[in-house]
Design a protein around this motif. Structure first.
Motif, PDB file in Angstrom:
ATOM      1  N   TRP A  13      17.772  -7.410  -4.568  1.00 31.39           N
ATOM      2  CA  TRP A  13      18.342  -6.165  -5.053  1.00 31.39           C
ATOM      3  C   TRP A  13      19.229  -6.399  -6.270  1.00 31.39           C
ATOM      4  O   TRP A  13      19.273  -5.575  -7.173  1.00 31.39           O
ATOM      5  N   ILE A  14      19.906  -7.537  -6.345  1.00 28.57           N
ATOM      6  CA  ILE A  14      20.762  -7.787  -7.499  1.00 28.57           C
ATOM      7  C   ILE A  14      19.943  -7.819  -8.786  1.00 28.57           C
ATOM      8  O   ILE A  14      20.426  -7.416  -9.851  1.00 28.57           O
ATOM      9  N   THR A  15      18.691  -8.265  -8.706  1.00 25.66           N
ATOM     10  CA  THR A  15      17.813  -8.254  -9.882  1.00 25.66           C
ATOM     11  C   THR A  15      17.608  -6.824 -10.373  1.00 25.66           C
ATOM     12  O   THR A  15      17.700  -6.539 -11.574  1.00 25.66           O
ATOM     13  N   ILE A  16      17.351  -5.911  -9.449  1.00 24.92           N
ATOM     14  CA  ILE A  16      17.153  -4.509  -9.811  1.00 24.92           C
ATOM     15  C   ILE A  16      18.455  -3.905 -10.308  1.00 24.92           C
ATOM     16  O   ILE A  16      18.475  -3.130 -11.279  1.00 24.92           O
TER      17      ILE A  16
ATOM     18  N   ARG B 124      19.194  -1.818 -13.802  1.00 28.74           N
ATOM     19  CA  ARG B 124      19.188  -0.388 -13.495  1.00 28.74           C
ATOM     20  C   ARG B 124      19.323   0.480 -14.740  1.00 28.74           C
ATOM     21  O   ARG B 124      18.634   1.499 -14.865  1.00 28.74           O
ATOM     22  N   ASP B 125      20.197   0.108 -15.658  1.00 26.60           N
ATOM     23  CA  ASP B 125      20.367   0.911 -16.877  1.00 26.60           C
ATOM     24  C   ASP B 125      19.075   0.948 -17.694  1.00 26.60           C
ATOM     25  O   ASP B 125      18.719   1.987 -18.260  1.00 26.60           O
ATOM     26  N   ALA B 126      18.373  -0.190 -17.759  1.00 30.74           N
ATOM     27  CA  ALA B 126      17.105  -0.235 -18.492  1.00 30.74           C
ATOM     28  C   ALA B 126      16.054   0.624 -17.799  1.00 30.74           C
ATOM     29  O   ALA B 126      15.261   1.314 -18.466  1.00 30.74           O
TER      30      ALA B 126
ATOM     31  N   GLY C  69      15.839   8.826 -17.505  1.00 29.19           N
ATOM     32  CA  GLY C  69      16.953   9.172 -16.631  1.00 29.19           C
ATOM     33  C   GLY C  69      16.523   9.516 -15.222  1.00 29.19           C
ATOM     34  O   GLY C  69      17.247  10.176 -14.482  1.00 29.19           O
ATOM     35  N   PHE C  70      15.334   9.052 -14.849  1.00 29.24           N
ATOM     36  CA  PHE C  70      14.754   9.369 -13.542  1.00 29.24           C
ATOM     37  C   PHE C  70      14.716  10.872 -13.297  1.00 29.24           C
ATOM     38  O   PHE C  70      15.053  11.363 -12.209  1.00 29.24           O
ATOM     39  N   ASP C  71      14.293  11.593 -14.319  1.00 30.98           N
ATOM     40  CA  ASP C  71      14.039  13.027 -14.198  1.00 30.98           C
ATOM     41  C   ASP C  71      12.605  13.184 -13.699  1.00 30.98           C
ATOM     42  O   ASP C  71      11.653  12.884 -14.433  1.00 30.98           O
TER      43      ASP C  71
ATOM     44  N   ILE D 293      12.915  -4.058 -17.683  1.00 23.90           N
ATOM     45  CA  ILE D 293      12.597  -3.597 -16.339  1.00 23.90           C
ATOM     46  C   ILE D 293      11.655  -4.578 -15.667  1.00 23.90           C
ATOM     47  O   ILE D 293      11.293  -5.612 -16.238  1.00 23.90           O
ATOM     48  N   VAL D 294      11.244  -4.265 -14.452  1.00 21.93           N
ATOM     49  CA  VAL D 294      10.216  -5.042 -13.761  1.00 21.93           C
ATOM     50  C   VAL D 294       8.866  -4.516 -14.222  1.00 21.93           C
ATOM     51  O   VAL D 294       8.516  -3.364 -13.951  1.00 21.93           O
TER      52      VAL D 294
END
Length: 212
Positions: A63-66, A70-72, A79-81, A102-103
């Motif tokens: 989870w720390i990787t994500i 997170r901002d990217a 913006g996760f709309d 991101i991943v």
């Protein structure tokens, strides 16, 4: 983050002397996430959707990787709309596959687009938050485990919500992912009983049933 693989360990004192779940260690970003976000009951539909998507991206990773990305993720996914993401096409997929912030996993990227479309279909009938919280009758499940050994990887409830999501068209939402999501978003309070955040998150919970 579920606290698994911490067998037999109770809450321990952190850098400031307060007792915490042990999984954040001493990483300042992880500590802030544990102290300010993890386990706080979330009642906003869009925020719940964002967290479910990020937990899907976490599969196979830490989870720390994500969290560090997170901002990217937010930048790359509008913006996760959900309304914006639901309209993403192949050009957007290619853009995201080229985004080192991101991943870069085609299946998860394309799955996010499908999940946005599924979110919109649900929202035509009821708020996404209601879709999730009604499985708990609008109430946070207060567990109060004392050790990480007691914390499960999945439960009958996470299996039921996973099934609901898959039926609605969601992907990357297996029972283990859903359980981690429920912990993070405070549908269940899985801070250890000895962690200072257990009581704080318990107080933050509210009854979301009609009339509650």
């Amino acid at each position: 983050m579920s606290g698994r693989n911490m067998s037999g360990r109770e809450a321990i004192p952190g850098p400031d002397g307060r007792y915490r779940c042990i999984w954040p260690g001493t990483d300042p970003l992880y500590l802030a996430y544990h102290d300010e976000e993890w386990g706080v009951p979330e009642y906003d539909s869009r925020a719940l959707w964002e967290k479910l998507i990020l937990d899907g991206f976490q599969a196979g990773l830490s989870w720390i990787t994500i969290l560090r990305k997170r901002d990217a993720f937010r930048s790359g996914f509008a913006g996760f709309d959900p309304e914006a993401v639901a309209r993403f096409g192949e050009e957007d997929v290619a853009r995201l596959l080229a985004d080192a912030g991101i991943v870069r996993h085609r299946g998860k990227i394309e799955g996010t687009i499908r999940n946005a479309q599924a979110y919109l279909r649900i929202s035509e009938k009821e708020p996404f938050a209601d879709f999730l919280w009604r499985r708990l009758d609008g109430r946070v499940l207060q567990n109060g485990f004392r050790t990480h050994e007691e914390v499960p990887a999945e439960t009958a409830l996470s299996k039921a919500i996973s099934k609901d999501l898959k039926t609605a068209g969601f992907t990357f939402c297996g029972p283990t992912i859903v359980y981690a999501f429920m912990q993070a978003c405070g549908l269940i309070n899985d801070h250890l009983a000895g962690c200072f955040r257990f009581e704080e998150c318990r107080v933050l919970a509210r009854d979301t049933r009609p009339g509650g």
